[in-house]
Design a protein around this motif. Structure first.
Motif, short mmCIF file in Angstrom:
data_model
loop_
_atom_site.label_atom_id
_atom_site.label_comp_id
_atom_site.label_asym_id
_atom_site.label_seq_id
_atom_site.Cartn_x
_atom_site.Cartn_y
_atom_site.Cartn_z
N PRO A 76 54.31 37.43 35.01
CA PRO A 76 53.30 37.35 36.09
C PRO A 76 53.97 37.60 37.44
CG PRO A 76 53.28 35.37 34.71
CD PRO A 76 54.54 36.13 34.37
N VAL A 77 53.52 38.63 38.15
CA VAL A 77 54.17 38.95 39.43
C VAL A 77 53.21 38.85 40.61
CG1 VAL A 77 56.04 40.34 38.44
CG2 VAL A 77 53.83 41.42 38.98
N VAL A 78 51.89 38.86 40.35
CA VAL A 78 50.90 38.69 41.41
C VAL A 78 49.78 37.80 40.91
CG1 VAL A 78 49.09 39.87 42.77
CG2 VAL A 78 51.36 40.90 42.57
N PHE A 79 49.38 36.85 41.77
CA PHE A 79 48.14 36.09 41.56
C PHE A 79 47.10 36.70 42.49
CE2 PHE A 79 45.33 32.46 41.01
CZ PHE A 79 44.72 32.31 42.24
N ALA A 80 45.93 37.02 41.95
CA ALA A 80 44.88 37.61 42.81
C ALA A 80 43.62 36.77 42.69
CB ALA A 80 44.60 39.05 42.40
N ARG A 81 42.97 36.55 43.85
CA ARG A 81 41.68 35.84 43.90
C ARG A 81 40.72 36.69 44.71
NH1 ARG A 81 39.24 30.34 44.04
NH2 ARG A 81 37.80 30.27 45.83
N SER A 82 39.65 37.12 44.05
CA SER A 82 38.64 37.97 44.69
C SER A 82 37.35 37.19 44.74
CB SER A 82 38.46 39.26 43.89
OG SER A 82 39.72 39.91 43.73
N VAL A 83 36.70 37.20 45.91
CA VAL A 83 35.48 36.42 46.09
C VAL A 83 34.42 37.23 46.80
CG1 VAL A 83 36.76 34.22 46.14
CG2 VAL A 83 36.25 35.43 48.28
N THR A 84 33.16 36.93 46.45
CA THR A 84 32.01 37.52 47.14
C THR A 84 30.86 36.53 47.07
OG1 THR A 84 30.68 39.55 47.38
CG2 THR A 84 31.03 38.72 45.13
N ALA A 85 29.85 36.77 47.88
CA ALA A 85 28.67 35.89 47.82
C ALA A 85 28.02 36.05 46.45
CB ALA A 85 27.69 36.27 48.93
N HIS A 86 27.45 34.95 45.96
CA HIS A 86 26.84 35.00 44.61
C HIS A 86 25.81 36.13 44.54
CE1 HIS A 86 25.21 33.76 40.79
NE2 HIS A 86 24.00 33.69 41.32
N ALA A 87 24.97 36.24 45.57
CA ALA A 87 23.92 37.27 45.54
C ALA A 87 24.53 38.68 45.45
CB ALA A 87 23.05 37.17 46.80
N HIS A 88 25.65 38.88 46.11
CA HIS A 88 26.28 40.22 46.07
C HIS A 88 26.93 40.49 44.71
CE1 HIS A 88 26.65 40.01 50.74
NE2 HIS A 88 25.46 40.47 50.35
N SER A 89 27.25 39.42 43.97
CA SER A 89 27.82 39.64 42.63
C SER A 89 26.75 40.08 41.63
CB SER A 89 28.48 38.34 42.12
OG SER A 89 27.49 37.41 41.69
N LEU A 90 25.48 39.96 42.06
CA LEU A 90 24.37 40.41 41.21
C LEU A 90 23.86 41.78 41.65
CD1 LEU A 90 22.43 37.00 41.12
CD2 LEU A 90 23.85 38.00 39.30
N ALA A 91 24.45 42.30 42.73
CA ALA A 91 23.95 43.57 43.29
C ALA A 91 25.12 44.51 43.56
CB ALA A 91 23.13 43.29 44.56
N ALA A 92 25.56 44.60 44.80
CA ALA A 92 26.58 45.61 45.16
C ALA A 92 27.87 45.45 44.34
CB ALA A 92 26.90 45.50 46.65
N TRP A 93 28.24 44.19 44.01
CA TRP A 93 29.52 43.94 43.31
C TRP A 93 29.31 43.45 41.88
CZ3 TRP A 93 33.33 46.38 45.27
CH2 TRP A 93 33.45 46.54 46.66
N ARG A 94 28.16 43.82 41.29
CA ARG A 94 27.89 43.34 39.93
C ARG A 94 28.90 43.89 38.92
NH1 ARG A 94 24.16 46.83 41.43
NH2 ARG A 94 23.74 48.73 40.21
N SER A 95 29.53 45.03 39.22
CA SER A 95 30.50 45.61 38.27
C SER A 95 31.73 44.72 38.10
CB SER A 95 30.92 47.00 38.73
OG SER A 95 31.44 46.93 40.05
N VAL A 96 31.97 43.81 39.06
CA VAL A 96 33.11 42.89 38.93
C VAL A 96 32.90 41.97 37.74
CG1 VAL A 96 34.40 41.05 40.08
CG2 VAL A 96 33.61 43.03 41.40
N ARG A 97 31.63 41.65 37.47
CA ARG A 97 31.34 40.69 36.40
C ARG A 97 31.82 41.17 35.03
NH1 ARG A 97 27.30 36.67 36.96
NH2 ARG A 97 26.72 36.30 39.12
#
Ligand code: ISJ
Length: 188
Positions: A76-97
């Motif tokens: 393990p060489v990098v820890f990454a934390r990505s965050v967005t508003a819940h509503a955006h995770s269902l729309a513009a950033w739904r592909s992250v799911r």
């Protein structure tokens, strides 16, 4: 005071990695034989006050969170934390799911209509929340951690991506061999 700055305080190789443009995953993959992503947590989880402010999320502080370890040759060489508003995770950033163990870079650098705001940098001090969390998932990581973050925008929806560098500064300048699973307390 969030402690994030526009100034890249890193020196030498670590400074270059902190400032690297494009996909961090691609750079890591090129530094070893096997690149992999371990998903630690993903879903509707609390945002920190700092994250909520960076995302412009007022009031309710839960959002959509993805935490991973990026590994090179199993280390393990990098820890990454990505965050967005819940509503955006269902729309513009739904592909992250639906990413699973594919790197977020597959979304961010392969689709049009996504812009990246300038990088910010932070040195997390020992015995603060994030270094304590990381010690649990990566014992042997440095106690003081260098990190960077940036906001990606898609359809005006922000996604805040933070990357924390888990190898000691010297490891970011050497050959691939430095990624080998050595005990970074100096014992081989
Ligand atoms: C944004 C990138 O994707 C990487 C992979 C991530 C993931 O899979 O969650 C998160 C942040 C990055 O370190 C990148 O490679 O630059």
């Amino acid at each position: 005071m969030s402690g994030w700055t526009d100034h890249n305080f890193g020196h030498g190789g670590l400074g270059r990695w902190l400032a690297a443009t494009g996909s961090l995953s691609a750079r890591l993959a090129a530094s070893g034989d096997v690149f992999s992503v371990q998903v630690l947590r993903q879903g509707r989880l609390p945002l920190t006050v700092d994250e909520a402010q960076a995302l412009g999320v007022a009031g309710r502080r839960d959002g959509y969170v993805r935490e991973v370890l990026l590994k090179v040759d199993g280390v393990p060489v990098v820890f990454a934390r990505s965050v967005t508003a819940h509503a955006h995770s269902l729309a513009a950033w739904r592909s992250v799911r639906g990413l699973g163990t594919r790197p977020l870079a597959d979304v961010l650098f392969r689709r049009s209509g996504i812009t990246r705001q300038p990088m910010q940098f932070k040195q997390f001090k020992p015995n603060t929340a994030l270094p304590r969390q990381i010690q649990r998932v990566r014992p042997g990581a440095p106690r003081s951690l260098s990190a960077r973050r940036s906001v990606f925008l898609r359809q005006q929806a922000p996604l805040l991506v933070m990357e924390v560098f888990l190898a000691p500064p010297a490891a970011w300048t050497g050959p691939v061999a430095r990624w080998q699973p050595i005990d970074w307390k100096g014992r081989p």
